[in-house]
Design an enzyme around this catalytic site. Structure first.
Site, PDB file in Angstrom:
ATOM      1  N   ASP A 131       0.790  -1.231   0.000  1.00 22.53           N
ATOM      2  CA  ASP A 131       0.000   0.000   0.000  1.00 22.53           C
ATOM      3  C   ASP A 131       0.824   1.284   0.000  1.00 22.53           C
ATOM      4  N   CYS A 185     -16.017  -8.306 -16.583  1.00 21.51           N
ATOM      5  CA  CYS A 185     -17.156  -7.507 -16.102  1.00 21.51           C
ATOM      6  C   CYS A 185     -18.313  -7.531 -17.097  1.00 21.51           C
ATOM      7  N   CYS A 188     -22.099  -5.647 -17.129  1.00 26.66           N
ATOM      8  CA  CYS A 188     -22.636  -5.405 -15.775  1.00 26.66           C
ATOM      9  C   CYS A 188     -22.475  -3.934 -15.368  1.00 26.66           C
ATOM     10  N   CYS A 191     -22.063  -1.744 -10.106  1.00 26.74           N
ATOM     11  CA  CYS A 191     -21.267  -0.776  -9.332  1.00 26.74           C
ATOM     12  C   CYS A 191     -21.529   0.653  -9.794  1.00 26.74           C
ATOM     13  N   CYS A 195     -22.851   3.421  -6.892  1.00 18.63           N
ATOM     14  CA  CYS A 195     -21.814   4.321  -6.348  1.00 18.63           C
ATOM     15  C   CYS A 195     -22.446   5.623  -5.832  1.00 18.63           C
ATOM     16  N   CYS A 210     -14.645  10.083  -4.424  1.00 20.34           N
ATOM     17  CA  CYS A 210     -14.981   8.763  -3.885  1.00 20.34           C
ATOM     18  C   CYS A 210     -15.264   8.888  -2.384  1.00 20.34           C
ATOM     19  N   CYS A 236     -15.249   2.906   2.007  1.00 20.20           N
ATOM     20  CA  CYS A 236     -16.557   2.640   1.399  1.00 20.20           C
ATOM     21  C   CYS A 236     -16.460   1.337   0.606  1.00 20.20           C
ATOM     22  N   CYS A 239     -19.249  -0.216  -4.008  1.00 17.53           N
ATOM     23  CA  CYS A 239     -19.047  -0.744  -5.360  1.00 17.53           C
ATOM     24  C   CYS A 239     -18.598  -2.199  -5.345  1.00 17.53           C
ATOM     25  N   CYS A 243     -20.965  -6.237  -6.391  1.00 15.27           N
ATOM     26  CA  CYS A 243     -20.267  -6.894  -7.505  1.00 15.27           C
ATOM     27  C   CYS A 243     -20.619  -8.385  -7.539  1.00 15.27           C
TER      28      CYS A 243
HETATM   29  C1  B12 Z   1      -4.503   6.383  -3.338  1.00 11.50           C
HETATM   30  C2  B12 Z   1      -5.282   5.116  -3.085  1.00 11.50           C
HETATM   31  C3  B12 Z   1      -6.643   5.235  -2.883  1.00 11.50           C
HETATM   32  C4  B12 Z   1      -7.412   6.528  -3.177  1.00 11.50           C
HETATM   33  C5  B12 Z   1      -7.597   6.652  -4.708  1.00 11.50           C
HETATM   34  C6  B12 Z   1      -8.118   5.352  -5.356  1.00 11.50           C
HETATM   35  C7  B12 Z   1      -7.990   5.273  -6.868  1.00 11.50           C
HETATM   36  N1  B12 Z   1      -8.950   4.621  -7.508  1.00 11.50           N
HETATM   37  O1  B12 Z   1      -7.039   5.770  -7.463  1.00 11.50           O
HETATM   38  C8  B12 Z   1      -8.717   6.309  -2.374  1.00 11.50           C
HETATM   39  C9  B12 Z   1      -8.580   6.921  -0.986  1.00 11.50           C
HETATM   40  C10 B12 Z   1      -9.989   6.868  -3.011  1.00 11.50           C
HETATM   41  C11 B12 Z   1      -8.731   4.796  -2.249  1.00 11.50           C
HETATM   42  C12 B12 Z   1      -9.851   4.076  -1.993  1.00 11.50           C
HETATM   43  C13 B12 Z   1      -9.878   2.691  -1.906  1.00 11.50           C
HETATM   44  N2  B12 Z   1      -8.828   1.874  -1.871  1.00 11.50           N
HETATM   45 CO1  B12 Z   1      -7.006   2.428  -2.232  1.00 11.50          CO
HETATM   46  N3  B12 Z   1      -5.220   2.782  -2.693  1.00 11.50           N
HETATM   47  C14 B12 Z   1      -4.634   3.861  -3.045  1.00 11.50           C
HETATM   48  C15 B12 Z   1      -3.150   3.567  -3.362  1.00 11.50           C
HETATM   49  C16 B12 Z   1      -2.284   4.017  -2.177  1.00 11.50           C
HETATM   50  C17 B12 Z   1      -2.654   4.223  -4.662  1.00 11.50           C
HETATM   51  C18 B12 Z   1      -3.667   4.098  -5.798  1.00 11.50           C
HETATM   52  C19 B12 Z   1      -3.237   4.820  -7.051  1.00 11.50           C
HETATM   53  O2  B12 Z   1      -2.086   4.869  -7.377  1.00 11.50           O
HETATM   54  N4  B12 Z   1      -4.217   5.384  -7.782  1.00 11.50           N
HETATM   55  C20 B12 Z   1      -3.940   5.940  -9.073  1.00 11.50           C
HETATM   56  C21 B12 Z   1      -4.592   5.060 -10.154  1.00 11.50           C
HETATM   57  C22 B12 Z   1      -4.124   5.479 -11.537  1.00 11.50           C
HETATM   58  O3  B12 Z   1      -4.171   3.745  -9.933  1.00 11.50           O
HETATM   59  P1  B12 Z   1      -5.099   2.532  -9.422  1.00 11.50           P
HETATM   60  O4  B12 Z   1      -6.539   2.857  -9.335  1.00 11.50           O
HETATM   61  O5  B12 Z   1      -4.468   1.981  -8.186  1.00 11.50           O
HETATM   62  O6  B12 Z   1      -4.870   1.524 -10.572  1.00 11.50           O
HETATM   63  C23 B12 Z   1      -5.365   1.782 -11.890  1.00 11.50           C
HETATM   64  C24 B12 Z   1      -4.283   1.649 -12.919  1.00 11.50           C
HETATM   65  O7  B12 Z   1      -3.343   0.735 -12.438  1.00 11.50           O
HETATM   66  C25 B12 Z   1      -5.056   1.075 -14.093  1.00 11.50           C
HETATM   67  N5  B12 Z   1      -4.215   0.213 -14.909  1.00 11.50           N
HETATM   68  C26 B12 Z   1      -3.887  -1.068 -14.680  1.00 11.50           C
HETATM   69  N6  B12 Z   1      -3.014  -1.479 -15.615  1.00 11.50           N
HETATM   70  C27 B12 Z   1      -2.823  -0.432 -16.453  1.00 11.50           C
HETATM   71  C28 B12 Z   1      -2.046  -0.304 -17.578  1.00 11.50           C
HETATM   72  C29 B12 Z   1      -2.012   0.927 -18.235  1.00 11.50           C
HETATM   73  C30 B12 Z   1      -1.167   1.074 -19.433  1.00 11.50           C
HETATM   74  C31 B12 Z   1      -2.814   2.016 -17.795  1.00 11.50           C
HETATM   75  C32 B12 Z   1      -2.823   3.316 -18.516  1.00 11.50           C
HETATM   76  C33 B12 Z   1      -3.603   1.868 -16.632  1.00 11.50           C
HETATM   77  C34 B12 Z   1      -3.581   0.648 -15.994  1.00 11.50           C
HETATM   78  O8  B12 Z   1      -6.094   0.285 -13.531  1.00 11.50           O
HETATM   79  C35 B12 Z   1      -6.355   0.653 -12.205  1.00 11.50           C
HETATM   80  C36 B12 Z   1      -7.792   1.063 -12.046  1.00 11.50           C
HETATM   81  O9  B12 Z   1      -8.087   2.116 -12.930  1.00 11.50           O
HETATM   82  C37 B12 Z   1      -3.174   1.999  -3.529  1.00 11.50           C
HETATM   83  C38 B12 Z   1      -1.900   1.263  -3.097  1.00 11.50           C
HETATM   84  C39 B12 Z   1      -0.812   1.369  -4.152  1.00 11.50           C
HETATM   85  N7  B12 Z   1       0.397   1.699  -3.730  1.00 11.50           N
HETATM   86  O10 B12 Z   1      -1.045   1.146  -5.330  1.00 11.50           O
HETATM   87  C40 B12 Z   1      -4.391   1.583  -2.669  1.00 11.50           C
HETATM   88  C41 B12 Z   1      -5.262   0.435  -3.169  1.00 11.50           C
HETATM   89  C42 B12 Z   1      -5.514   0.611  -4.642  1.00 11.50           C
HETATM   90  N8  B12 Z   1      -6.514   0.644  -2.442  1.00 11.50           N
HETATM   91  C43 B12 Z   1      -7.111  -0.435  -2.088  1.00 11.50           C
HETATM   92  C44 B12 Z   1      -8.370  -0.486  -1.444  1.00 11.50           C
HETATM   93  C45 B12 Z   1      -8.743  -1.787  -0.753  1.00 11.50           C
HETATM   94  C46 B12 Z   1      -9.218   0.623  -1.468  1.00 11.50           C
HETATM   95  C47 B12 Z   1     -10.696   0.668  -1.070  1.00 11.50           C
HETATM   96  C48 B12 Z   1     -11.511  -0.565  -1.479  1.00 11.50           C
HETATM   97  C49 B12 Z   1     -10.775   0.886   0.467  1.00 11.50           C
HETATM   98  C50 B12 Z   1     -12.197   1.091   0.957  1.00 11.50           C
HETATM   99  N9  B12 Z   1     -12.943   0.031   1.203  1.00 11.50           N
HETATM  100  O11 B12 Z   1     -12.610   2.207   1.111  1.00 11.50           O
HETATM  101  C51 B12 Z   1     -11.173   1.942  -1.807  1.00 11.50           C
HETATM  102  C52 B12 Z   1     -11.677   1.652  -3.218  1.00 11.50           C
HETATM  103  C53 B12 Z   1     -11.951   2.883  -4.054  1.00 11.50           C
HETATM  104  C54 B12 Z   1     -11.908   2.623  -5.566  1.00 11.50           C
HETATM  105  N10 B12 Z   1     -13.077   2.329  -6.152  1.00 11.50           N
HETATM  106  O12 B12 Z   1     -10.850   2.670  -6.173  1.00 11.50           O
HETATM  107  C55 B12 Z   1      -6.330  -1.668  -2.508  1.00 11.50           C
HETATM  108  C56 B12 Z   1      -6.985  -2.300  -3.765  1.00 11.50           C
HETATM  109  C57 B12 Z   1      -7.411  -3.751  -3.622  1.00 11.50           C
HETATM  110  C58 B12 Z   1      -8.083  -4.236  -4.886  1.00 11.50           C
HETATM  111  N11 B12 Z   1      -8.734  -5.400  -4.786  1.00 11.50           N
HETATM  112  O13 B12 Z   1      -8.043  -3.635  -5.938  1.00 11.50           O
HETATM  113  C59 B12 Z   1      -4.887  -1.037  -2.755  1.00 11.50           C
HETATM  114  C60 B12 Z   1      -4.078  -1.755  -3.835  1.00 11.50           C
HETATM  115  C61 B12 Z   1      -4.161  -1.092  -1.389  1.00 11.50           C
HETATM  116  C62 B12 Z   1      -3.654  -2.493  -1.054  1.00 11.50           C
HETATM  117  N12 B12 Z   1      -2.367  -2.678  -0.862  1.00 11.50           N
HETATM  118  O14 B12 Z   1      -4.400  -3.437  -0.992  1.00 11.50           O
HETATM  119  N13 B12 Z   1      -7.488   4.262  -2.465  1.00 11.50           N
END
Ligand code: B12
Length: 333
Positions: A131, A185, A188, A191, A195, A210, A236, A239, A243
Site C-alpha cells: 500500500d 465484467c 454489468c 457498481c 456508487c 470517492c 466505502c 461498489c 459486484c
Molecule cells: C490512493 C489510493 C486510494 C485513493 C484513490 C483510489 C484510486 N482509484 O485511485 C482512495 C482513498 C480513493 C482509495 C480508496 C480505496 N482503496 Co485504495 N489505494 C490507493 C493507493 C495508495 C494508490 C492508488 C493509485 O495509485 N491510484 C492511481 C490510479 C491510476 O491507480 P489505481 O486505481 O491503483 O490503478 C489503476 C491503474 O493501475 C489502471 N491500470 C492497470 N493497468 C494499467 C495499464 C495501463 C497502461 C494504464 C494506462 C492503466 C492501468 O487500472 C487501475 C484502475 O483504474 C493503492 C496502493 C498502491 N500503492 O497502489 C491503494 C489500493 C488501490 N486501495 C485499495 C483499497 C482496498 C481501497 C478501497 C476498497 C478501500 C475502501 N474500502 O474504502 C477503496 C476503493 C476505491 C476505488 N473504487 O478505487 C487496494 C486495492 C485492492 C483491490 N482489490 O483492488 C490497494 C491496492 C491497497 C492495497 N495494498 O491493498 N485508495
C-alpha cells in the site's frame, strides 16, 4: 537462473504463499508499465491525484527506479477477514479497516514468506511493499495475471472477488511472467448504479469524489459531500458489495458464525465522543487509525446529522455550552 530453476521458484513461492493464506500469486517482469505514466501525470495535472499517492511518476511505474537490481515483481492478494454487518443507525467501517491493520498482518506474513524462501536457498535479494510503497500495485497485479481491473477500479480475482489487499514482492532474479487474464465484467453496471458519488464508469476516475476518500480527507467537506458520506466512518465498500464476483464470499460471510468476526458497525455517539485512550484501543490497531481520531469523530458527527440521530441535539447544546466542540467539527455547525 535457468528456466528449470525459475519454474522451481515460481511453483514453490506460489505454494508457500498459499499456505500462508494468500489467495492469488502471480509474476511479472520489472519492466515499467507502459502508458501508465501518462495517466498518472494527467491525474496530477488535473488535480485528480489524492495526497496519499507519490508525485514521482517514474518511481510509481518503474520498479528499477527504486531498486536498480529488480528483475521480477510478484503480486500477492491476501483475503480480508469476514466481518459482522452494521446495525440500523450505526456508522460503517469498510472491510479493509476492521480487525488488525492489514499493513501489519501483511508485513508479518511477507516476512514469513521471505524467511521460508531464504531457508530454502533463495539465491538473491528481495524487497516488498504493501500500500504505502511507490509502485501502483493494481497495475502490476493485473500484469502478473492474478485478476482483472473491474469497472469499479478494483482488482478482481477470478473465483474469489475483490475483497483482498495487495502486496508486491520485488525480486532481483528473473522468474518467467504469468499471463494476464481478460476482463470479465461484461456489460454489468451494478457498481455504476450503486456508487454514492456517481463516479464509476466515467473517465478519468475522480478519486477525490470517492466516499472512501472523503472519509479520510481532512479538508472541509461541502454540504453535498457531507450528505454523500451517509453513515460512512472509514472507507466505502458500496461498489464491491454489489459486484457479482463478490457474492459467493459475501454469502459465506453472512453465514460465518465465528465469534472472532469483527463488527463493521460502530455506535455513532460513542465514536463522536471518542477519548484518546478509546481511540488507541479500538482504532489505532486497525487500518482506520492512520488518519487520527478527529476525522473519525467528524464522520460520526456528519453521519448523525444524516440519519437525524436524536442524540445529536443534546450533544450539541452540552458541548456548545462548555465550548468543547472539536475544531474539525466546528465548520459544520
Ligand atoms: C490512493 C489510493 C486510494 C485513493 C484513490 C483510489 C484510486 N482509484 O485511485 C482512495 C482513498 C480513493 C482509495 C480508496 C480505496 N482503496 Co485504495 N489505494 C490507493 C493507493 C495508495 C494508490 C492508488 C493509485 O495509485 N491510484 C492511481 C490510479 C491510476 O491507480 P489505481 O486505481 O491503483 O490503478 C489503476 C491503474 O493501475 C489502471 N491500470 C492497470 N493497468 C494499467 C495499464 C495501463 C497502461 C494504464 C494506462 C492503466 C492501468 O487500472 C487501475 C484502475 O483504474 C493503492 C496502493 C498502491 N500503492 O497502489 C491503494 C489500493 C488501490 N486501495 C485499495 C483499497 C482496498 C481501497 C478501497 C476498497 C478501500 C475502501 N474500502 O474504502 C477503496 C476503493 C476505491 C476505488 N473504487 O478505487 C487496494 C486495492 C485492492 C483491490 N482489490 O483492488 C490497494 C491496492 C491497497 C492495497 N495494498 O491493498 N485508495
Amino acid at each position: 537462473m535457468d528456466s528449470d530453476e525459475q519454474l522451481h521458484w515460481k511453483i514453490n513461492i506460489k505454494k508457500w504463499g498459499c499456505e500462508l493464506g494468500f489467495v492469488a500469486i502471480g509474476f511479472t517482469s520489472a519492466e515499467p508499465v507502459d502508458g501508465l505514466d501518462q495517466l498518472l501525470q494527467a491525474r496530477i495535472d488535473r488535480g485528480l491525484a489524492t495526497p496519499f499517492e507519490g508525485k514521482e511518476v517514474k518511481q510509481r511505474i518503474d520498479p528499477k527506479a527504486g531498486w536498480q537490481d529488480c528483475q521480477t515483481i510478484t503480486a500477492l492478494a491476501y483475503p480480508l477477514p469476514y466481518t459482522l454487518p452494521p446495525q440500523e443507525g450505526e456508522g460503517v467501517i469498510a472491510r479493509s479497516a476492521v480487525g488488525e491493520d492489514y499493513h501489519r498482518v501483511l508485513r508479518q506474513t511477507l516476512n514469513r514468506l521471505v524467511d521460508i524462501m531464504r531457508t530454502n536457498g533463495w539465491p538473491g535479494n528481495l524487497r516488498w511493499q504493501v500500500d504505502t510503497g511507490p509502485l501502483v500495485e493494481r497495475a502490476f497485479a493485473v500484469r502478473a495475471g492474478i485478476g482483472w481491473i473491474g469497472r469499479n477500479q478494483q482488482l478482481i480475482i477470478p473465483g474469489y472477488g475483490s475483497f483482498v489487499v495487495l502486496a508486491l514482492l520485488l525480486l532481483d532474479r528473473e522468474i518467467a511472467s504469468d499471463r494476464s487474464i481478460s476482463d470479465q465484467c461484461g456489460v454489468c453496471q451494478s457498481c455504476v448504479e450503486v456508487c454514492p458519488a456517481h463516479i464509476i464508469g466515467k473517465e478519468p476516475f475522480a478519486s477525490k469524489d470517492c466516499v472512501s476518500y472523503l472519509t479520510q480527507s481532512k479538508e472541509t467537506l461541502s454540504p453535498e459531500e457531507c450528505k454523500r458520506l451517509g453513515t460512512g466512518i472509514f472507507g466505502c465498500d458500496s461498489c464491491q458489495d454489489v459486484c457479482p464476483h463478490n457474492q459467493k464470499r459475501l454469502k459465506e460471510e453472512q453465514t460465518d458464525l465465528s465469534p472472532f468476526s469483527h463488527r463493521r458497525g460502530v455506535d455513532l455517539l460513542e465514536t463522536l465522543n471518542l477519548s484518546k485512550r478509546e481511540f488507541q484501543e479500538r482504532f489505532q490497531v486497525t487500518a482506520a487509525g492512520w488518519r487520527g481520531k478527529a476525522v473519525l469523530q467528524r464522520n460520526a458527527y456528519l453521519a448523525m446529522q444524516n440519519v437525524q440521530d436524536c442524540r445529536l441535539k443534546p450533544w450539541l447544546s452540552e458541548h456548545k455550552k462548555d465550548k468543547s466542540i472539536p475544531p474539525i467539527i466546528s465548520s459544520y455547525l
